[in-house]
Design a protein around this motif. Structure first.
Motif, PDB file in Angstrom:
ATOM      1  N   ARG A 167       3.524   2.132   5.519  1.00  0.00           N
ATOM      2  CA  ARG A 167       3.720   2.857   6.769  1.00  0.00           C
ATOM      3  C   ARG A 167       5.151   3.376   6.971  1.00  0.00           C
ATOM      4  O   ARG A 167       5.480   3.823   8.075  1.00  0.00           O
ATOM      5  N   LYS A 168       5.994   3.286   5.948  1.00  0.00           N
ATOM      6  CA  LYS A 168       7.337   3.885   6.060  1.00  0.00           C
ATOM      7  C   LYS A 168       7.351   5.176   5.245  1.00  0.00           C
ATOM      8  O   LYS A 168       6.813   5.197   4.135  1.00  0.00           O
ATOM      9  N   ILE A 169       8.007   6.206   5.764  1.00  0.00           N
ATOM     10  CA  ILE A 169       8.020   7.477   5.051  1.00  0.00           C
ATOM     11  C   ILE A 169       8.933   7.409   3.828  1.00  0.00           C
ATOM     12  O   ILE A 169      10.086   7.012   3.925  1.00  0.00           O
ATOM     13  N   LEU A 170       8.368   7.770   2.665  1.00  0.00           N
ATOM     14  CA  LEU A 170       9.149   7.787   1.423  1.00  0.00           C
ATOM     15  C   LEU A 170       9.551   9.209   1.066  1.00  0.00           C
ATOM     16  O   LEU A 170      10.701   9.472   0.730  1.00  0.00           O
ATOM     17  N   ALA A 171       8.594  10.114   1.120  1.00  0.00           N
ATOM     18  CA  ALA A 171       8.901  11.487   0.714  1.00  0.00           C
ATOM     19  C   ALA A 171       7.930  12.464   1.367  1.00  0.00           C
ATOM     20  O   ALA A 171       6.837  12.069   1.780  1.00  0.00           O
ATOM     21  N   TYR A 172       8.364  13.722   1.456  1.00  0.00           N
ATOM     22  CA  TYR A 172       7.463  14.766   1.964  1.00  0.00           C
ATOM     23  C   TYR A 172       7.863  16.130   1.428  1.00  0.00           C
ATOM     24  O   TYR A 172       8.971  16.306   0.909  1.00  0.00           O
ATOM     25  N   SER A 173       6.958  17.069   1.547  1.00  0.00           N
ATOM     26  CA  SER A 173       7.257  18.425   1.103  1.00  0.00           C
ATOM     27  C   SER A 173       6.467  19.420   1.941  1.00  0.00           C
ATOM     28  O   SER A 173       5.452  19.066   2.543  1.00  0.00           O
ATOM     29  N   ILE A 200       0.835  -1.205   0.000  1.00  0.00           N
ATOM     30  CA  ILE A 200       0.000   0.000   0.000  1.00  0.00           C
ATOM     31  C   ILE A 200       0.868   1.253   0.000  1.00  0.00           C
ATOM     32  O   ILE A 200       1.779   1.386   0.833  1.00  0.00           O
ATOM     33  N   VAL A 201       0.590   2.158  -0.941  1.00  0.00           N
ATOM     34  CA  VAL A 201       1.200   3.484  -0.908  1.00  0.00           C
ATOM     35  C   VAL A 201       0.093   4.460  -0.520  1.00  0.00           C
ATOM     36  O   VAL A 201      -0.929   4.550  -1.194  1.00  0.00           O
ATOM     37  N   SER A 202       0.271   5.150   0.619  1.00  0.00           N
ATOM     38  CA  SER A 202      -0.767   6.084   1.060  1.00  0.00           C
ATOM     39  C   SER A 202      -0.194   7.494   1.158  1.00  0.00           C
ATOM     40  O   SER A 202       1.020   7.673   1.297  1.00  0.00           O
ATOM     41  N   GLY A 203      -1.079   8.477   1.077  1.00  0.00           N
ATOM     42  CA  GLY A 203      -0.635   9.861   1.118  1.00  0.00           C
ATOM     43  C   GLY A 203      -1.472  10.692   2.072  1.00  0.00           C
ATOM     44  O   GLY A 203      -2.646  10.392   2.314  1.00  0.00           O
ATOM     45  N   ALA A 215      -2.294  11.955   8.579  1.00  0.00           N
ATOM     46  CA  ALA A 215      -3.300  11.773   7.529  1.00  0.00           C
ATOM     47  C   ALA A 215      -2.934  10.577   6.650  1.00  0.00           C
ATOM     48  O   ALA A 215      -3.801   9.759   6.293  1.00  0.00           O
ATOM     49  N   ALA A 216      -1.648  10.432   6.325  1.00  0.00           N
ATOM     50  CA  ALA A 216      -1.203   9.318   5.487  1.00  0.00           C
ATOM     51  C   ALA A 216      -1.382   7.987   6.215  1.00  0.00           C
ATOM     52  O   ALA A 216      -1.668   6.957   5.585  1.00  0.00           O
ATOM     53  N   LEU A 217      -1.227   8.018   7.566  1.00  0.00           N
ATOM     54  CA  LEU A 217      -1.446   6.788   8.342  1.00  0.00           C
ATOM     55  C   LEU A 217      -2.920   6.400   8.347  1.00  0.00           C
ATOM     56  O   LEU A 217      -3.272   5.231   8.221  1.00  0.00           O
ATOM     57  N   PHE A 218      -3.791   7.402   8.486  1.00  0.00           N
ATOM     58  CA  PHE A 218      -5.239   7.137   8.407  1.00  0.00           C
ATOM     59  C   PHE A 218      -5.582   6.589   7.020  1.00  0.00           C
ATOM     60  O   PHE A 218      -6.410   5.693   6.885  1.00  0.00           O
ATOM     61  N   ALA A 219      -4.913   7.134   5.984  1.00  0.00           N
ATOM     62  CA  ALA A 219      -5.156   6.680   4.614  1.00  0.00           C
ATOM     63  C   ALA A 219      -4.764   5.205   4.477  1.00  0.00           C
ATOM     64  O   ALA A 219      -5.451   4.420   3.812  1.00  0.00           O
TER      65      ALA A 219
END
Lengths: 295, 237
Positions: free
Chosen positions: A51-57, A31-34, A283-287
């Protein structure tokens, strides 16, 4: 960044940036979530791979929330090799959450900050102070990152990032230097007595004319802000572990004074994660949860 | 004042050096009627800067000064609303001008003239034009923010949203008028109501407050001088 600031004298402007965490492979992911957190002042996006952080801005929110939401999401995706179609579920949060065009669901930023803080700092977090651009929230949570109680101020600019921006402009001190500059005093002066940012501006001008140094005035201002936020925390009750999220968590002048007042240290940022991202990560975790439920 | 007559009045912005501003104002005042300082038998000072007065004078609170001043101008005055630059106050008083109760707003710029000044800047309109502009408004736009800082951003969004300046000006006056109306409700409202303070010169605000309270308001000429008038009257007694 620096050059642009000096040219236009935008002392309030803080750096916008993005980051990709290396070694996280999305191609084999389940699963890729945002998560997109459209705040009153800044917009944040986070991408999680199982559930691992890939990228953010993180970037400034413009006059159009849908545009800002797309901008930060596109920016987070940049260089990861993914497009928005690879992200299975996006949750929108923050002040502009109803205006995230690609979000399947919206969740309040209070829940998201508690969940994000639980992820960043671990299950021992019980009190979260989210000091944002146009509001300030004191949140209590349990070991699962679930909100048990909260209090917020969203009526008044005193104690919010917007207030600090106004003072940065007035004092001609770049916003990231407000905290360190305010700590250069030998002894803290009396806090600025007016709550209202408009009146605090006049008070600061009066102090400067009396011959106070920039450092002294900023110290007086930061103490006043810390005092105001401490009051909000006191009303909701502070329990360890205590963490600070949101943009003002980067202002050491306010954080240190706040810790002195309440007598509890806040946990420092983990894994070089920007505490301003807590809402987007939550929010990404809820997703991730929602995507799992859907399957 | 001489006897029961107002001989002369003057005003000026406080600026940085308030003592100098006070002295200059008194100088202008005397020049107008050709008197010298020695001709004045009594001076009474009031207002936020009364402690800075260079004269060996009696000092009274602005609440008392407003009540006495209003009672002199309108003996029927029972409720006084004073909207100044940095604070606002409402007073209920007896037929003799004695204060029964008062409420003060001085913690937040949203309840004072500063709010309208800041909004006029955001709207790129001169302060004097705000009143006439808002009186020409044809529709109601609600404003959500209370905080002056947040309201500035809201005005900018309204401008971007192509709302006419007339309607924005009215929204600004309605917003502060609602706050002044609740400050008025904190004292007992009794007719007649008198509106004083510099913001009473703004016809748009007067109209908004009249609507917010649903009562007629008496506004004297020179509403910004009523506190000073009250001070001048106090010492005579």
């Amino acid at each position: 960044m620096r050059g642009r600031r000096e040219m236009t004298q935008e002392y309030w402007r803080w750096p916008e940036y993005r980051r990709t965490i290396h070694g996280v492979d999305w191609t084999k992911a389940q699963i890729v979530s945002g998560g997109v957190d459209v705040g009153a002042v800044s917009s944040k996006a986070a991408l999680l791979v199982d559930r691992k952080i890939l990228a953010y801005s993180i970037a400034r929110t413009g006059s159009s929330s849908p545009y800002s939401a797309s901008k930060v999401m596109d920016w987070a995706l940049e260089g990861t090799g993914m497009t928005l179609s690879n992200v299975q579920y996006v949750v929108g949060t923050g002040y502009g959450r109803v205006n995230v065009p690609f979000a399947k669901k919206t969740i309040t930023e209070i829940s998201c900050h508690a969940r994000g803080a639980n992820y960043i700092w671990g299950p021992t977090v019980r009190t979260i102070l989210d000091m944002g651009g146009q509001d300030c929230k004191a949140i209590r949570s349990d070991e699962n990152g679930k909100v048990t109680n909260f209090l917020m101020n969203d009526r008044c600019a005193a104690g919010t990032g917007r207030g600090v921006e106004v003072i940065a402009d007035l004092m001609s001190v770049p916003i990231e230097e407000i905290g360190p500059t305010s700590l250069k005093v030998e002894k803290d002066p009396e806090p600025i007595s007016t709550t209202c940012v408009v009146f605090a501006k006049s008070a600061a001008i009066t102090l400067l004319r009396k011959g106070w140094s920039k450092e002294m005035v900023l110290a007086a201002y930061c103490s006043a802000m810390a005092g105001r936020v401490a009051e909000l925390l006191r009303r909701v009750g502070v329990e360890k572990d205590f963490v600070i999220t949101g943009g003002i968590s980067k202002n050491i002048g306010i954080v240190k004074r706040l810790e002195d007042i309440i007598g509890i240290k806040s946990l420092s940022a983990r894994n070089e994660l920007d505490p301003a991202l807590a809402g987007a990560i939550g929010a990404a975790l809820f997703a991730w949860d929602l995507c799992l439920k859907k399957d | 004042m001489g006897g029961n007559q107002i001989l002369s009045k003057s005003k000026r912005q406080c600026g940085f050096d308030q003592k100098a501003a006070i002295e200059k104002t008194v100088e202008d005042l005397l020049l107008e009627v050709g008197l010298s300082y020695a001709d004045i038998t009594h001076v009474t000072t009031t207002g936020a800067g009364k402690a800075l007065s260079p004269y060996p004078a009696n000092k009274i609170s602005i609440v008392m000064a407003d009540a006495v001043g209003c009672n002199f101008l309108f003996p029927s005055a029972r409720t006084i609303i004073d909207v100044g630059a940095e604070n606002s106050l409402t007073v209920s008083c007896t037929e003799k001008g004695k204060v029964i109760d008062f409420a003060l707003s001085d913690k937040c710029a949203a309840g004072s003239g500063t709010f309208i000044e800041a909004m006029a800047r955001a709207l790129e309109v001169k302060l004097e034009e705000m009143g006439p502009l808002s009186l020409r408004s044809k529709s109601n736009i609600p404003m959500n923010s209370q905080c002056t800082i947040f309201a500035e951003s809201e005005v900018v969004s309204l401008i971007h949203g192509k709302a006419p300046k007339t309607d924005i000006a009215r929204a600004i006056h309605d917003s502060i008028a609602n706050r002044i109306a609740s400050l008025t409700h904190r004292v007992r409202i009794q007719k007649d109501l008198v509106l004083i303070g510099g913001v009473a010169l703004n016809s748009g605000f007067v109209d908004s407050l009249r609507r917010a309270l649903g009562v007629e308001l008496l506004v004297p000429d020179g509403p910004e001088f009523v506190g000073a008038l009250g001070a001048a009257l106090t010492r005579r007694e």
